[in-house]
Design a protein around this motif. Structure first.
Motif, PDB file in Angstrom:
ATOM      1  N   MET A   1       0.951  -1.294   0.007  1.00  0.00           N
ATOM      2  CA  MET A   1      -0.016  -0.028   0.051  1.00  0.00           C
ATOM      3  C   MET A   1       0.783   1.248  -0.026  1.00  0.00           C
ATOM      4  O   MET A   1       0.441   2.070  -0.598  1.00  0.00           O
ATOM      5  CB  MET A   1      -0.930  -0.178   1.271  1.00  0.00           C
TER       6      MET A   1
ATOM      7  N   ASP B   1      -2.589   7.463   5.895  1.00  0.00           N
ATOM      8  CA  ASP B   1      -2.820   6.310   5.050  1.00  0.00           C
ATOM      9  C   ASP B   1      -2.173   5.026   5.648  1.00  0.00           C
ATOM     10  O   ASP B   1      -2.670   4.076   5.860  1.00  0.00           O
ATOM     11  CB  ASP B   1      -2.350   6.422   3.510  1.00  0.00           C
TER      12      ASP B   1
ATOM     13  N   ALA C   1      -6.023  -1.955  -1.251  1.00  0.00           N
ATOM     14  CA  ALA C   1      -4.989  -1.362  -1.773  1.00  0.00           C
ATOM     15  C   ALA C   1      -4.578  -2.212  -3.107  1.00  0.00           C
ATOM     16  O   ALA C   1      -4.490  -3.112  -3.082  1.00  0.00           O
ATOM     17  CB  ALA C   1      -3.924  -0.652  -1.257  1.00  0.00           C
TER      18      ALA C   1
ATOM     19  N   GLN D   1       1.402   7.239  -6.521  1.00  0.00           N
ATOM     20  CA  GLN D   1       0.085   8.258  -6.583  1.00  0.00           C
ATOM     21  C   GLN D   1       0.574   9.726  -6.278  1.00  0.00           C
ATOM     22  O   GLN D   1      -0.014  10.532  -6.978  1.00  0.00           O
ATOM     23  CB  GLN D   1      -0.999   7.826  -5.766  1.00  0.00           C
ATOM     24  N   LEU D   2       1.588   9.787  -5.180  1.00  0.00           N
ATOM     25  CA  LEU D   2       2.139  11.076  -4.874  1.00  0.00           C
ATOM     26  C   LEU D   2       3.035  11.693  -6.207  1.00  0.00           C
ATOM     27  O   LEU D   2       2.989  12.866  -5.980  1.00  0.00           O
ATOM     28  CB  LEU D   2       3.176  10.724  -3.670  1.00  0.00           C
TER      29      LEU D   2
ATOM     30  N   GLN E   1       2.276   1.913  -3.241  1.00  0.00           N
ATOM     31  CA  GLN E   1       1.149   2.387  -4.228  1.00  0.00           C
ATOM     32  C   GLN E   1       0.942   3.921  -4.020  1.00  0.00           C
ATOM     33  O   GLN E   1       0.834   4.581  -4.967  1.00  0.00           O
ATOM     34  CB  GLN E   1       0.019   1.556  -4.092  1.00  0.00           C
ATOM     35  N   ARG E   2       0.746   4.320  -2.758  1.00  0.00           N
ATOM     36  CA  ARG E   2       0.436   5.787  -2.403  1.00  0.00           C
ATOM     37  C   ARG E   2       1.643   6.654  -2.750  1.00  0.00           C
ATOM     38  O   ARG E   2       1.514   7.748  -3.269  1.00  0.00           O
ATOM     39  CB  ARG E   2       0.583   5.854  -0.940  1.00  0.00           C
TER      40      ARG E   2
ATOM     41  N   ASN F   1      -0.452  13.287   5.186  1.00  0.00           N
ATOM     42  CA  ASN F   1      -1.549  12.380   4.653  1.00  0.00           C
ATOM     43  C   ASN F   1      -1.290  11.011   4.289  1.00  0.00           C
ATOM     44  O   ASN F   1      -1.705  10.009   4.524  1.00  0.00           O
ATOM     45  CB  ASN F   1      -2.338  12.904   3.137  1.00  0.00           C
ATOM     46  N   LEU F   2       0.294  10.901   3.650  1.00  0.00           N
ATOM     47  CA  LEU F   2       0.774   9.559   3.672  1.00  0.00           C
ATOM     48  C   LEU F   2       0.776   8.725   4.838  1.00  0.00           C
ATOM     49  O   LEU F   2       0.667   7.615   4.895  1.00  0.00           O
ATOM     50  CB  LEU F   2       2.134   9.738   2.899  1.00  0.00           C
TER      51      LEU F   2
END
Lengths: 319, 303
Positions: free
Chosen positions: A8, A305, A319, A15-16, A11-12, A301-302
């Motif tokens: 996860m 998560d 995820a 996306q960042l 993946q995050r 924010n990360l």
């Protein structure tokens, strides 16, 4: 393909990348929002032609815009955010010297917000429809609408000028005198935390009401589980993720309000730095603070998560 | 079907009589709703008074907002000056009344700019989809990552200090929030059966967006916009407090607080009136927004 929490996080992080590109581009393009020739704007009214040419070169205005962006980004990644147009100090050093004050304030307000907001939300949800619930909901409505800087002024008037319990203004380095710095940050943190208390109380209340009204809670109740056990073992566990997410989102708002609160309490943080620099058109500093704060928010924010995924296996699995 | 009923309800009497086959549209009875929702009634009444005060400020205000009376500095409330005077001997009540104009102008300007950028952007990327949606959504995420007021301060610094620029900056920070809501709504609505039917009848894309998607997707935005007026008001007050917004000698509630704060030890009562004005106005916008949310949400039962 990785699974679970590491997957996860990977993946995050992917996306960042686009978010970071957009955010940095917004910060970069601030210079282009200035009316007229940015080099002349930055140089000021009495600048010589040489100074304007120099600034044009420093900023690279003589190159194509995308080139300039990558040039600027390359420098920023290496920690070179330029120099203040007034003091000629390194922007990064200016920011790093002030950031601890702001971070302390925001964290302190977040803790206060959680300590008061979450219990109020639980109390309101478990006593839905009672006078207590109505009082809490009304206080929450007030908390969202009250200007935090006005509350700050009132707190100063009451507790610094009136009772002299707290210092009216100023701040102490958290590294040199940790306890005293917390004491100094108390009034501003209270002023900052009101909106967090209000938002958390509201959101926890509605999330908890939704969970408590769901089928499986009804089943547990039918099986004869006490309402205390239902609340602590099943209700709160299922709203924990919501609480964490909402608290994480507040960080963004807190940095916003800190800009004004730091002015009220004369705290030498980055909020004060950016508003002062915006007033004086010290552009590298404005850009630097905006960049550092947006990075702090993105990383928070990360973190939220990752924490959610660690505590709640469903998040990682999805995820 | 519920969706079409909802729109006919909120579209009041403007629905054309051409749809003979449909049941007659349920008229939304505004006054009945308002009477039934006392909080909305009070908020709307307060805001109406405020708007009237802002428009008729020159008639209502007892003094000119910048008229100085140097014999009467930081005076406490009295018969001549109901709310006292500031450090330059200007009448606080008059400045408060004139300040309401700037507050309302600022809030509508910021939200208007947010709507003008955010709503078309959200509908467009949601409707077109594909890579445009991907790119658009990442842009929205990127701008949303900024603490709104930090972005507003930075943009104001770039555009130049002053109320209008400050509110353009705040509107710029609002736009991605509205775009995100609008995009999500558009995604829901665009697959609805009536949109498909309209497409089958050969409706143009523009017709689809304007006649079918926008009216059905706009409801959450109406709620959001009302709540944003409160946020914009607080932002104006904050930015004017930092002297990035309304410039002296023009009056604004935030600017009045900044002056009052300087003299808080001499005349502490000067800081109450502007603060309460901001609080009540923000509260009125929020309360109205919540009432509209309840009104538009069919899942919340109304009495």
């Amino acid at each position: 393909m990785m699974y679970g929490v590491p997957g996860m996080v990977a993946q995050r992080l992917m996306q960042l990348v686009p978010v970071m590109i957009v955010a940095t581009f917004v910060v970069f393009s601030l210079v282009y929002m200035m009316p007229g020739d940015p080099a002349m704007m930055i140089a000021g009214d009495y600048a010589t032609a040489e100074r304007i040419a120099e600034i044009r070169h420093i900023y690279g205005f003589d190159r194509p815009m995308l080139m300039q962006y990558f040039f600027w980004l390359g420098n920023a990644v290496q920690g070179d955010l330029g120099h203040s147009l007034f003091s000629n100090e390194s922007v990064l050093r200016l920011i790093l010297a002030r950031l601890p004050h702001t971070v302390l304030l925001v964290l302190y307000a977040l803790v206060l917000g959680a300590v008061f907001g979450i219990p109020l939300g639980i109390l309101a949800a478990t006593r839905q429809g009672t006078t207590l619930d109505k009082v809490i909901t009304s206080i929450a409505s007030l908390g969202v609408a009250v200007p935090s800087f006005w509350l700050g002024i009132i707190l100063v008037t009451l507790f610094s000028l009136g009772y002299r319990w707290f210092p009216a203004t100023g701040a102490v380095s958290v590294f040199e005198k940790p306890l005293e710095s917390i004491y100094y940050a108390t009034l501003p943190a209270i002023a900052l935390s009101t909106s967090v208390v209000a938002v958390l109380a509201r959101q926890v209340r509605s999330a908890l009401l939704e969970v408590l009204g769901s089928q499986y809670i009804r089943t547990l109740r039918a099986k004869g589980l006490s309402s205390g056990a239902i609340l602590w073992k099943h209700g709160l566990r299922n709203v924990a993720a919501t609480m964490l997410t909402i608290a994480g989102l507040q960080v963004n708002r807190l940095f916003s309000s800190a800009v004004i609160i730091e002015a009220v309490f004369a705290i030498p943080g980055v909020g004060n730095l950016i508003s002062y620099s915006a007033l004086n058109k010290d552009f590298p500093v404005v850009q630097g603070v905006a960049l550092v704060l947006v990075l702090v928010v993105i990383l928070t924010n990360l973190l939220v998560d990752v924490l959610n995924a660690t505590f709640d296996p469903r998040v990682a699995a999805s995820a | 079907m519920t969706d079409t009923n909802m729109t006919t309800m909120t579209r009041t009497a403007a629905a054309p009589a051409a749809r003979a086959t449909l049941p007659p549209p349920v008229r939304f009875r505004f006054w009945a709703w308002l009477w039934g929702d006392k909080r909305a009634l009070i908020s709307l009444a307060y805001l109406s008074i405020l708007i009237l005060a802002a428009v008729f400020a020159p008639v209502i205000a007892p003094y000119a907002p910048n008229k100085q009376n140097l014999m009467d500095l930081l005076a406490p409330p009295s018969g001549a000056h109901w709310l006292g005077t500031d450090d330059l001997g200007r009448d606080t009540l008059s400045r408060l009344i004139y300040g309401s104009y700037n507050a309302l102008y600022a809030a509508s300007l910021a939200v208007g700019i947010g709507v003008a950028i955010g709503v078309p952007l959200g509908v467009f990327i949601g409707f077109v989809g594909g890579w445009i949606d991907q790119v658009g959504s990442r842009i929205i995420d990127g701008v949303l990552a900024f603490p709104p007021l930090v972005l507003a301060v930075a943009v104001t610094g770039a555009l130049g200090i002053g109320l209008t620029n400050a509110m353009i900056a705040v509107g710029f920070a609002f736009a991605p929030v509205l775009a995100r809501t609008m995009r999500a709504q558009t995604l829901v609505v665009k697959n609805a059966l009536y949109v498909e039917a309209a497409t089958g009848f050969g409706a143009s894309r523009l017709h689809l967006i304007l006649r079918h998607i926008l009216p059905n997707a706009i409801q959450p935005v109406i709620v959001e916009v009302t709540l944003m007026l409160a946020v914009a008001l607080l932002a104006e007050a904050g930015l004017s407090f930092l002297s990035l917004g309304v410039q002296p000698p023009e009056s604004s509630w935030g600017g009045m607080l900044a002056r009052a704060y300087h003299y808080v030890e001499v005349a502490p009562e000067q800081m109450y009136a502007p603060g309460f004005a901001i609080l009540f106005t923000a509260l009125a916008f929020n309360t109205l927004g919540e009432s509209i949310r309840v009104l538009l949400d069919p899942t919340i039962k109304r009495k």
